[in-house]
Scaffold this motif. Structure first.
Motif, short mmCIF file in Angstrom:
data_model
loop_
_atom_site.label_atom_id
_atom_site.label_comp_id
_atom_site.label_asym_id
_atom_site.label_seq_id
_atom_site.Cartn_x
_atom_site.Cartn_y
_atom_site.Cartn_z
N HIS A 181 0.83 -1.21 0.00
CA HIS A 181 0.00 0.00 0.00
C HIS A 181 0.87 1.25 0.00
CE1 HIS A 181 -3.41 2.62 0.66
NE2 HIS A 181 -2.87 3.08 1.78
N HIS A 182 2.06 1.17 0.56
CA HIS A 182 2.95 2.33 0.63
C HIS A 182 3.79 2.51 -0.64
CE1 HIS A 182 2.53 3.98 4.75
NE2 HIS A 182 1.94 2.81 4.93
N TYR A 183 3.65 1.61 -1.59
CA TYR A 183 4.34 1.77 -2.86
C TYR A 183 3.54 2.64 -3.83
CZ TYR A 183 8.40 -1.21 -2.18
OH TYR A 183 9.61 -1.72 -1.75
N ILE A 184 2.36 3.10 -3.43
CA ILE A 184 1.66 4.05 -4.29
C ILE A 184 2.46 5.35 -4.33
CG2 ILE A 184 -0.62 3.05 -3.86
CD1 ILE A 184 -1.19 5.30 -1.92
N THR A 185 2.55 5.95 -5.49
CA THR A 185 3.38 7.15 -5.66
C THR A 185 2.56 8.42 -5.87
OG1 THR A 185 3.56 6.64 -8.03
CG2 THR A 185 5.32 5.84 -6.58
N GLN A 186 1.26 8.29 -5.88
CA GLN A 186 0.36 9.44 -5.90
C GLN A 186 -0.74 9.21 -4.87
OE1 GLN A 186 0.81 7.80 -8.97
NE2 GLN A 186 2.20 9.22 -9.97
N MET A 187 -1.12 10.27 -4.21
CA MET A 187 -2.27 10.20 -3.31
C MET A 187 -3.50 10.62 -4.09
SD MET A 187 -1.02 9.18 -0.39
CE MET A 187 -2.19 9.60 0.90
N ASN A 188 -4.39 9.67 -4.33
CA ASN A 188 -5.67 9.99 -4.93
C ASN A 188 -6.69 8.93 -4.50
OD1 ASN A 188 -5.48 7.81 -6.98
ND2 ASN A 188 -3.89 9.13 -7.87
N THR A 189 -7.94 9.21 -4.76
CA THR A 189 -9.02 8.40 -4.21
C THR A 189 -8.92 6.93 -4.58
OG1 THR A 189 -10.45 10.35 -4.36
CG2 THR A 189 -11.54 8.24 -4.02
N MET A 190 -8.61 6.62 -5.82
CA MET A 190 -8.56 5.24 -6.27
C MET A 190 -7.46 4.44 -5.58
SD MET A 190 -11.07 4.65 -8.28
CE MET A 190 -10.73 3.21 -9.31
N ASN A 191 -6.38 5.11 -5.19
CA ASN A 191 -5.28 4.41 -4.55
C ASN A 191 -5.59 3.97 -3.13
OD1 ASN A 191 -3.35 4.18 -6.55
ND2 ASN A 191 -2.51 6.22 -6.19
N ALA A 192 -6.69 4.47 -2.55
CA ALA A 192 -7.05 4.08 -1.20
C ALA A 192 -7.31 2.59 -1.09
CB ALA A 192 -8.28 4.86 -0.74
N ALA A 193 -7.72 1.95 -2.18
CA ALA A 193 -8.09 0.53 -2.16
C ALA A 193 -6.92 -0.40 -2.37
CB ALA A 193 -9.16 0.27 -3.21
N VAL A 194 -5.76 0.13 -2.78
CA VAL A 194 -4.62 -0.71 -3.15
C VAL A 194 -3.99 -1.32 -1.91
CG1 VAL A 194 -2.31 -0.71 -4.18
CG2 VAL A 194 -4.17 0.61 -5.24
N GLY A 195 -3.68 -2.61 -1.96
CA GLY A 195 -3.02 -3.27 -0.84
C GLY A 195 -2.93 -4.76 -1.06
N ASN A 196 -2.24 -5.44 -0.15
CA ASN A 196 -2.10 -6.88 -0.25
C ASN A 196 -3.33 -7.57 0.34
OD1 ASN A 196 -1.01 -9.59 1.24
ND2 ASN A 196 0.02 -9.25 -0.71
N TRP A 197 -3.76 -8.64 -0.31
CA TRP A 197 -4.99 -9.33 0.10
C TRP A 197 -4.92 -9.82 1.55
CZ3 TRP A 197 -4.40 -14.33 1.74
CH2 TRP A 197 -3.19 -14.96 1.41
N ALA A 198 -3.73 -10.20 2.03
CA ALA A 198 -3.60 -10.73 3.39
C ALA A 198 -3.92 -9.69 4.44
CB ALA A 198 -2.18 -11.28 3.60
N GLU A 199 -3.75 -8.42 4.10
CA GLU A 199 -4.13 -7.33 5.01
C GLU A 199 -5.59 -6.95 4.83
OE1 GLU A 199 -3.34 -2.54 5.63
OE2 GLU A 199 -2.10 -3.69 4.22
N ILE A 200 -6.03 -6.87 3.58
CA ILE A 200 -7.40 -6.42 3.28
C ILE A 200 -8.44 -7.26 4.00
CG2 ILE A 200 -9.08 -6.23 1.40
CD1 ILE A 200 -6.70 -5.44 -0.42
N ILE A 201 -8.16 -8.55 4.13
CA ILE A 201 -9.11 -9.46 4.78
C ILE A 201 -9.45 -9.02 6.21
CG2 ILE A 201 -9.24 -11.80 5.78
CD1 ILE A 201 -8.01 -12.84 3.19
N PHE A 202 -8.50 -8.35 6.87
CA PHE A 202 -8.68 -8.00 8.28
C PHE A 202 -9.20 -6.58 8.49
CE2 PHE A 202 -5.60 -11.44 8.27
CZ PHE A 202 -6.07 -12.26 9.27
#
Length: 321
Positions: A181-202
């Protein structure tokens, strides 16, 4: 923030992050904003949150009880915030690209229909069954006003997520789960959802499981919490009232959390209630203009998916050839 606004960026020589005032040669410009537009965007965040609360409080039952309304409200809120990024852009280099839009859309769909379904089966349904079986839930909050129920739900969810998020940043193994999630290089609304599935589950874990609440309160709390989280990732120039930024996480707070340097990310953990960082000593003032990790390296969806397992794969290759 005004003329003395502080921004955080990587030191030019490759050292730790440093704080510096905006410089004339800084490749980030702030477009002039008229007084009316400035006033609108100053109060837009609290106004939208109040609007969401008013909708779920005042709309007739045939509206709030409609399954399509509950399922689509979050998407409408997200789309509205995305549109605002084109109205009052914060930084040109955070502007949404086609790649980011498609990547964010992929995660939004997967989070709802894949990761959410998996999480329900392996985590949330068993937890709910356990709470019901042993009578661990209470009806204490059922008779309270909707606004109070919503505040309770937001706080109980954010309390768990604050400590979970803090743990992700302070444990080497868990950091590898969270770092995509911290490898996003721009802050914008769509990037809020980006992340690894093992974290998203929790990400749905909450103390609210112990309180029986009406569905309307749950939906309203989810919409308000989601709006705050989207605002905290959005490429929108706000100047919110001090009382708002004292309680709620803003793009200033969260961009600093996404700083280029790892040590700079270990602050402002709250996705929705920055008040928790103030309470537990992890709050930090400031704003990051440039975000990301590894000199702003971008990860593909496949790399984000397998990232936590890469160290183990490397060890296996080294051992077994």
């Amino acid at each position: 923030m005004g003329g003395s606004e502080q921004v955080y960026d990587m030191a030019p020589a490759g050292g730790n992050a440093v704080a510096a005032a905006f410089r004339p040669d800084e490749p980030v410009t702030h477009r002039p904003v008229g007084a009316v537009k400035r006033a609108i965007f100053k109060y837009l965040q609290p106004a939208m949150l109040l609007g969401i609360l008013a909708f779920w409080s005042l709309a007739p039952d045939w509206v709030t009880g409609n399954a399509w309304v509950g399922a689509s409200a979050g998407t409408v809120i997200m789309a509205t915030i995305m549109a605002l990024e084109w109205v009052n852009e914060r930084h040109a280099h955070w502007r949404l690209t086609v790649r980011e839009f498609l990547e964010g859309a992929f995660y939004i769909v997967c989070n709802r229909y894949v990761f959410g379904a998996v999480a329900a089966v392996i985590l949330y349904d068993p937890l709910s069954a356990f709470v019901d079986r042993y009578g661990l839930s209470t009806e204490l909050a059922k008779g309270l006003p909707l606004a109070v129920q919503v505040l309770m739900l937001i706080f109980m969810h954010e309390f768990v997520q604050y400590w979970f998020h803090r743990l992700l940043h302070n444990n080497g193994v868990l950091w590898e789960v969270h770092v995509p999630h911290h490898y996003i290089t721009q802050m914008n609304t769509m990037n809020a959802a980006v992340g690894n599935w093992a974290e998203i589950i929790f990400l749905g874990l909450t103390l609210g499981i112990f309180f029986e609440m009406p569905k309307t309160a749950i939906l309203c709390a989810g919409n308000i919490g989601g709006a705050v989280a989207y605002f905290a990732h959005s490429n929108i120039r706000f100047d919110p009232p001090r009382w708002y930024s004292f309680f709620f996480t803003t793009i200033e707070h969260h961009s600093l959390h996404h700083s280029l340097d790892y040590d700079e990310t270990r602050c402002n953990y709250a996705n929705e209630l920055i008040l928790l960082d103030r309470m537990f000593g992890t709050y930090r003032e400031g704003e990051a203009v440039h975000v990301g990790q590894d000199n702003q390296r971008r990860l593909s969806i496949w790399q984000q998916t397998i990232w936590p397992f890469l160290p183990y794969m490397a060890r296996a290759r080294a051992r077994w050839g």
